[in-house]
Design a protein around this motif. Structure first.
Motif, short mmCIF file in Angstrom:
data_model
loop_
_atom_site.label_atom_id
_atom_site.label_comp_id
_atom_site.label_asym_id
_atom_site.label_seq_id
_atom_site.Cartn_x
_atom_site.Cartn_y
_atom_site.Cartn_z
N ARG A 14 0.88 -1.27 -0.04
CA ARG A 14 0.13 -0.12 -0.23
C ARG A 14 0.82 1.29 -0.01
O ARG A 14 2.04 1.35 0.37
CB ARG A 14 -1.07 0.15 1.06
CG ARG A 14 -2.09 -0.92 1.15
CD ARG A 14 -2.89 -0.91 2.53
NE ARG A 14 -3.84 -2.04 2.39
CZ ARG A 14 -5.12 -1.74 2.11
NH1 ARG A 14 -5.48 -0.65 1.60
NH2 ARG A 14 -5.93 -2.78 1.92
N PRO A 101 -4.45 3.68 -4.81
CA PRO A 101 -5.13 3.82 -3.79
C PRO A 101 -6.16 4.74 -3.40
O PRO A 101 -6.94 4.50 -2.87
CB PRO A 101 -3.73 3.68 -2.77
CG PRO A 101 -2.97 4.68 -3.53
CD PRO A 101 -3.05 4.26 -4.92
N ASP A 104 -8.77 2.93 -5.36
CA ASP A 104 -9.00 1.67 -4.94
C ASP A 104 -9.24 0.96 -6.25
O ASP A 104 -10.11 -0.02 -6.35
CB ASP A 104 -9.99 1.37 -3.90
CG ASP A 104 -9.84 -0.14 -3.59
OD1 ASP A 104 -8.81 -0.80 -3.37
OD2 ASP A 104 -10.98 -0.69 -2.86
#
Length: 495
Positions: A14, A101, A104
């Motif tokens: 991430r 991110p 997503d």
């Protein structure tokens, strides 16, 4: 306060910002997602300082060193994107599978190879993003975003799961209808781009992805040109495109003459290759554009090659469509991608209509068999109910049962008919009804017959009359039967 540094956690992959607080070390910290230590200098991450250092040191001459850092483990990050897999490499940029991110989702991100590019190079690179962003078509890969981070220009696209058309063509059987369907969908996408003022100029199999549903998806508008905007990025004499698929006007560097018909030519070359596995005009592998241009100009008056000469299974109508698309003179080609799509539509419609009767005949046979089955089942059920009717003593041996009544009616005249609970009795035979008549007439049909004629059994009691002579029949406006011929039989008896 130190500016935040965005890195990728080596454990959960991430995107994480570190060093945002005063005094915090840029190389330490815990990942807020998985709790594992985050090291900006670990093999799975690339820190901002290291990117800036590499950018300053590499410049335009060493794009491979920057990309080389991404080949170890996870490929690092660029801006907010987590780079995970290298998908392709071109002369102008590289394409990576990346994770966004913020939204997503996985995306395809194209990164300019050249670090800290000049204003002109950036304009050329972002021209693709602006051109593709104008387009909204199911067969064109959509643009999500574009930007500049750490000295690198990037454009993110919708991620398509598929293979290039050249790979798909080599691993799947493309019969003429399938090839026509693929080109028709692709031509519709090109027509949409043309109506938005965008000319692709680099249509080739590697710029077409076939997705998991078999649909073509057009990508890479890096060499596109907007017909409604005057641009100095491409001057006359500059050759842009791929030699094997570019039009003759592109091959000789006449960029001002490149229009919709140039994209039609490239579509025709791809269609030719899908139909027979070869290109109509093999280009020199050395990239000598002058030889290609000279060879094509010398044969400008020659007829376009025929697909059927290489693959006789191709229908002649598709051969004519392909020949017109790859005509070397732009005036002989389709004037637009829409005209090419219309001809492909007409052929596909005729092809479906020609193959439809076979399926319709099978459907009719199946429907007939089903109707016979239903009718037979109904009749069987009806007779079964009649057989199960309880019998009475009179039916078994008495003189008033249905069998006795039926025999009595057959021997009696119509006036002696007796109604029964079992239903109406069958019609009496004409000879029993009128035993002394020489002829039998029908007021309904207007004809008279011999008593032995098969047509007499079809005359109902209300229409049945006795005729003594042909004169009597003529007086009643009755004509002789064409089957038993009562007049000829009567003459025979008199003689």
């Amino acid at each position: 306060m130190n500016p935040p540094i965005r890195v990728v956690c080596g454990s959960c992959l991430r995107s994480v910002e570190i060093g945002s607080r005063e005094g915090s070390a840029p190389g330490g910290g815990l990942c807020p997602f998985c709790g594992e230590p985050v090291d900006s200098e670990s093999p799975g991450t690339v820190s901002r300082a290291r990117m800036d250092e590499e950018t300053a040191r590499g410049g335009e001459a060493s794009p491979s060193s920057w990309a080389g850092m991404w080949s170890r483990g996870s490929l690092g990050s660029l801006g907010r994107f987590q780079l995970r897999e290298r998908l392709g490499d071109g002369g102008f940029g590289e394409v990576y599978l990346a994770f966004d991110p913020r939204l997503d989702r996985d995306v395809a991100i194209k990164v300019l190879k050249q670090a800290n590019p000049t204003e002109r190079v950036m304009e050329r690179f972002f021209r693709e993003a602006r051109a593709a962003a104008r387009l909204d078509h199911p067969n064109i890969v959509a643009v999500h975003d574009a930007g500049f981070d750490n000295g690198r220009c990037w454009v993110s696209f919708h991620l398509v799961s598929g293979r290039p058309l050249n790979w798909y063509r080599d691993h799947h059987r493309l019969d003429p209808p399938t090839a026509a369907r693929i080109l028709r969908e692709l031509t519709d996408a090109v027509d949409h781009a043309h109506r938005q003022g965008v000319i692709h100029r680099d249509l080739k199999p590697s710029n077409v992805l076939i997705d998991d549903l078999g649909r073509p998806r057009l990508i890479d508008f890096g060499l596109s040109r907007r017909s409604d905007v005057e641009s100095s990025l491409t001057r006359d004499g500059a050759i842009v495109g791929t030699p094997a698929y570019m039009s003759p006007e592109q091959a000789i560097g006449q960029s001002r003459l490149v229009d919709e018909r140039s994209d039609v030519f490239s579509l025709g070359v791809m269609f030719f290759e899908m139909l027979c596995g070869q290109r109509p005009y093999p280009a020199s592998g050395s990239g000598n554009y002058s030889e290609i241009a000279t060879g094509r100009k010398s044969s400008a008056k020659s007829r376009a090659p025929s697909v059927r000469a290489l693959n006789p299974a191709v229908p002649s109508a598709l051969d004519r469509i392909c020949q017109r698309a790859i005509a070397q003179d732009p005036a002989d080609r389709y004037p637009s991608a829409r005209a090419l799509a219309d001809d492909l539509d007409a052929w596909l419609f005729d092809h479906r209509k020609a193959t439809r009767p076979r399926g319709r005949a099978l459907a009719m046979v199946a429907a007939g068999l089903l109707a016979c089955l239903v009718l037979g089942t109904g009749l069987h059920a009806a007779y079964s109910r009649g057989d199960r009717r309880p019998t009475t003593k009179a039916e078994d041996g008495g003189g008033t049962g249905p069998a006795a009544i039926k025999a009595l009616l057959e021997a009696s005249s119509p006036s002696d008919e007796v109604p029964t609970a079992a239903g109406p009795a069958p019609p009496a035979k004409p000879k029993a009804a009128i035993p002394s008549a020489r002829f039998v007439g029908s007021t309904h049909s207007g004809k008279f017959h011999l008593p032995t004629c098969s047509s007499v059994t079809q005359i109902t009691d209300g229409n049945l009359i006795a005729i003594e002579s042909p004169e009597d029949a003529a007086a009643r406006n009755l004509k002789p039967c064409g089957i038993c011929k009562p007049l000829s039989s009567n003459r025979g008896k008199k003689s």
